[in-house]
Every structure is written in structure tokens, then in C-alpha cells.
Design an enzyme around this catalytic site. Structure first.
Site, short mmCIF file in Angstrom:
data_model
loop_
_atom_site.label_atom_id
_atom_site.label_comp_id
_atom_site.label_asym_id
_atom_site.label_seq_id
_atom_site.Cartn_x
_atom_site.Cartn_y
_atom_site.Cartn_z
N CYS A 173 33.32 38.20 36.39
CA CYS A 173 34.08 37.60 37.50
C CYS A 173 33.17 37.56 38.72
CB CYS A 173 35.26 38.47 37.92
SG CYS A 173 36.71 38.30 36.89
N ARG A 220 37.89 33.71 44.16
CA ARG A 220 37.16 34.30 43.04
C ARG A 220 37.21 33.39 41.81
NH1 ARG A 220 40.60 38.40 40.77
NH2 ARG A 220 38.82 39.13 39.56
N ASN A 280 36.30 43.48 37.15
CA ASN A 280 35.96 44.51 36.14
C ASN A 280 34.79 45.37 36.58
OD1 ASN A 280 37.93 44.12 34.30
ND2 ASN A 280 36.61 43.36 32.66
C1 LIG Z 1 40.31 40.91 33.34
C2 LIG Z 1 40.35 40.80 34.87
C3 LIG Z 1 38.94 40.98 35.39
C4 LIG Z 1 38.05 39.85 34.97
C5 LIG Z 1 36.66 40.31 34.99
O1 LIG Z 1 36.16 40.98 35.87
N1 LIG Z 1 35.97 39.93 33.92
C6 LIG Z 1 34.64 40.40 33.70
C7 LIG Z 1 34.50 40.84 32.29
S1 LIG Z 1 33.17 41.92 32.11
O2 LIG Z 1 32.55 42.24 33.32
O3 LIG Z 1 32.31 41.26 31.20
O4 LIG Z 1 33.75 43.14 31.55
C8 LIG Z 1 41.23 41.83 35.53
C9 LIG Z 1 41.32 41.57 37.06
C10 LIG Z 1 42.69 42.07 37.50
C11 LIG Z 1 43.25 42.76 36.27
C12 LIG Z 1 44.78 42.93 36.19
C13 LIG Z 1 45.30 43.66 37.42
O5 LIG Z 1 44.56 44.84 37.69
C14 LIG Z 1 46.79 44.00 37.30
C15 LIG Z 1 47.16 44.69 35.98
C16 LIG Z 1 46.70 46.15 35.97
C17 LIG Z 1 47.12 46.83 34.67
O6 LIG Z 1 46.63 48.13 34.71
C18 LIG Z 1 46.54 46.09 33.47
C19 LIG Z 1 47.02 44.66 33.47
C20 LIG Z 1 46.66 43.91 34.77
C21 LIG Z 1 47.41 42.57 34.67
C22 LIG Z 1 45.13 43.69 34.90
C23 LIG Z 1 44.56 42.92 33.68
C24 LIG Z 1 43.04 42.65 33.81
O7 LIG Z 1 42.36 43.87 33.77
C25 LIG Z 1 42.71 41.91 35.12
C26 LIG Z 1 43.31 40.51 35.01
#
Ligand SMILES: C[C@H](CCC(=O)NCCS(=O)(=O)O)[C@H]1CC[C@H]2[C@@H]3[C@H](O)C[C@@H]4C[C@H](O)CC[C@]4(C)[C@H]3C[C@H](O)[C@]12C
Length: 325
Positions: free
Chosen positions: A2, A16, A80
């Protein structure tokens, strides 16, 4: 992966790319001032607070925000931070805020980054999951207003708040390493390069854009940080809403993930599911999705902000093509 970024023209913009392999069911969500926020480990309830708009997954009637902006122009995005994020057990002497409560906790009460710093100083970010089905997300956060940005990281050794003079955040490694790497790119420039290599060699520029040769082009979080920082720090546009929003999406496009380029171990591809750009001064949330490049906009101030009910707009995924003949 992200990427989050800020951009200042006449107004302040924050947004973002949300890069992932699946969507939780994202909705642009407005939480009005009288929606009651209960916190798992706090007696205090927020029954009256600042209104906010952002992207969320709504579980039951609870807005699980990924990124949001409040009516005072304070902005937060969670990205993340896998393998580095660490949350604590609740402790009696601090404000115990669960990881998923962070965005409502800060945006509900703070009008600026300065005020957010004060709440963070008294806060313990806890390891209480929203539910069994929605376990802890390992995140770190970009928190910004029009005057400054900070990065918040909860690690094994506690909470870290870093000044973020670039106004960009990606994923791993921890923020100080990301910032340090920028030193290696200080020679990059949008201008035509000069020959500092050797006076004895007759170098010629054979193309425009050679000042940025060496800018990393891959999708790793470190490379996206450098690329987004270079693009954002050199970005310029007119002050109008159209020019500012357009330029902001171009900054995000410099680090977008195309399907096919980031293969995961489960055989799926990570892609940019949506890109957002919020006008933090006017409370307008613009977004595009992977398949719908048309910009959609949701205005917070077009809703009744004194209400106590969430306002939700599921994101429009279907492409809209403007046919001209
Ligand atoms: C997956 C998202 C982040 C995307 C990201 O940074 N990707 C990079 C991948 S990596 O570097 O290769 O690992 C994160 C951002 C916000 C997160 C959400 C928010 O924190 C709100 C809730 C929190 C809950 O604990 C889990 C579900 C959730 C709904 C989360 C799901 C997921 O972890 C999300 C959607």
C-alpha cells in the site's frame, strides 16, 4: 502493499492506494457526530465527536476504517506492517485503545496532528481483536494535517511516533529505515543531468527524464516509498480542485500495482484495489478502483452530520466509459 501520501495546493489532500489480493467489501462511510463509539477497554464512550469520512468495512454496525479524514482536516491511513507491528495487553495507567479503534479514537477527538500526539502519548494500543473472524491487522499509520505528518508504529518495544517530513508511507521496513534509504537518492532530479562523472568523457543526454535514472521501478515497499517520495516532493499543479485531484491521483499512479506483476504464494496477484484522494478541508472523498478509473466523489457535508446513523456508499466497481460518438 500500500502507499499513502499527502499533497498541498490551495486545499490539503490525503489518500492512498489499497493494494491487496481481495476486498473485504469496502464502503465509503460517513460517521456522523452522534454515532456512539464504545471502546472495548475504556469506560469513556464517544457519544458526541467529530464527524469523519473514509473507506471502511462495516461489521455489524461498526465502521472498521482503513483510512479516513475528520471534519477538522485530520487524516489517518493504516498500512500493513507485517512482522513488525506488536500490540500490548491492556494496562491500568493508560488509555487502552484496540488496534481497530485507533482511527475513531483519534479522529473523533483531535483537530490536528498536535492534538493526536497528545492522545497517543497517553495511549496503549492493545491486542484485542474485533472478532474471531476479523483478527488483528498488523499495521502502521500515516497521520497528517495540512501542516505536518507523523508515522505511528507499535512495535515490541512500544509505540513510536516519527516526524514524517515527506508525507508518504508504504509498508516494511520500519519508518526510520525507509527514511534513511532516501539518502541514497539525493542525486535524483527532475532536471536534465550534468556530467559530474568525468570531464574527459563526452557524455550526452539522449532523452528527457534522465535526471531520475536510478529511481527504483519495482513494487517492493522500499522502492515504492522512494518513488512516491520523489513524485510527491516534485509534484506541481494548479490550485483548482480538478487540477489538484488529478495530480494527486497521478502521484498514486506512480506506485500502483498492475495485475500480473506481484504474484503471491497462494497463486493470487496483489493489485491496487482502490486509490483514494480526500480533500481534507472540504470533506470530499474521491476514489477510483482497479476496473473503474472514473473518479467518484462522496461529500461528507452533503449528509446530516448531526445524525447518529452511519451513511454508507458501497464502492462503484463497474467501469464507466464515456462514449463520444
Ligand atoms: C490489507 C489492508 C492493508 C493493505 C496493505 O498494506 N497491503 C500491503 C500488503 S504487504 O505489505 O505486502 O503485506 C489493511 C488496511 C486496513 C485493514 C483493515 C482495518 O484495519 C480494519 C479491520 C481491522 C481488523 O482487525 C481486521 C479487518 C480490518 C477490516 C482490516 C483488514 C485489512 O488488514 C486492512 C484492509
Amino acid at each position: 502493499m500500500c502507499t499513502a501520501a499527502t499533497y498541498l495546493t490551495g486545499d490539503f489532500y490525503f489518500g492512498r492506494n489499497l493494494d491487496y489480493e481481495f476486498s473485504y467489501g469496502d464502503e465509503v462511510t460517513i460517521t456522523p457526530r452522534n454515532y456512539p463509539f464504545h471502546f472495548r477497554s475504556l469506560e469513556k464512550e464517544l457519544t458526541a465527536h467529530y464527524a469523519m469520512i473514509g473507506m471502511a468495512y462495516i461489521a455489524g454496525d461498526y465502521p472498521l476504517y482503513y483510512d479516513a479524514v475528520n471534519e477538522k482536516g485530520l487524516c489517518i491511513a493504516g498500512l500493513n506492517f507485517v512482522g513488525n507491528a506488536a500490540y500490548q495487553e491492556p494496562v491500568p495507567e493508560k488509555d487502552n485503545v484496540a488496534q481497530f479503534e485507533l482511527i475513531p479514537w483519534l479522529l473523533g477527538q483531535c483537530a490536528s496532528v498536535k492534538e493526536a500526539r497528545e492522545l497517543i502519548a497517553r495511549m496503549n494500543l492493545t491486542n484485542i481483536p474485533f472478532s474471531e473472524k476479523l483478527p488483528l491487522a498488523q499495521l502502521h499509520w500515516l497521520i497528517s494535517d495540512r501542516t505536518e505528518s507523523i508515522t505511528l508504529e507499535a512495535m515490541k518495544d512500544g509505540l513510536h511516533v516519527y516526524d514524517n517530513p515527506v508525507g508518504v508511507l508504504t509498508n516494511n521496513p520500519p519508518f526510520p529505515y525507509q527514511m534513511f534509504q532516501l539518502n541514497n537518492y539525493m542525486q535524483l532530479s527532475p532536471a536534465t543531468p550534468e556530467n559530474h562523472f568525468s570531464k574527459e568523457l563526452p557524455f550526452k543526454t539522449y532523452s528527457r527524464g534522465m535526471g531520475a535514472i536510478g529511481l527504483p521501478g519495482d513494487l517492493s515497499s522500499q522502492s515504492r516509498f522512494i518513488r512516491a517520495a520523489f513524485t510527491k516532493m516534485n509534484a506541481c499543479s494548479g490550485d483548482s480542485e480538478e487540477e489538484s485531484v488529478s495530480q494527486f491521483f497521478h502521484i498514486l499512479t506512480s506506485v500502483e500495482q498492475q495485475r500480473g506483476c506481484c504474484l503471491l504464494e497462494n497463486g493470487k496477484y496483489e493489485i491496487t484495489l482502490y486509490s483514494s484522494c480526500c480533500n481534507a478541508d472540504k470533506g470530499i472523498y474521491y476514489y477510483t478502483t482497479y476496473d473503474n478509473r472514473q473518479i467518484s466523489a462522496v461529500y461528507m457535508n452533503h449528509e446530516d452530520l448531526e445524525s447518529s446513523t452511519l451513511v454508507r456508499y458501497p464502492i462503484i466497481q463497474k467501469a464507466s466509459i464515456h462514449t463520444v460518438n
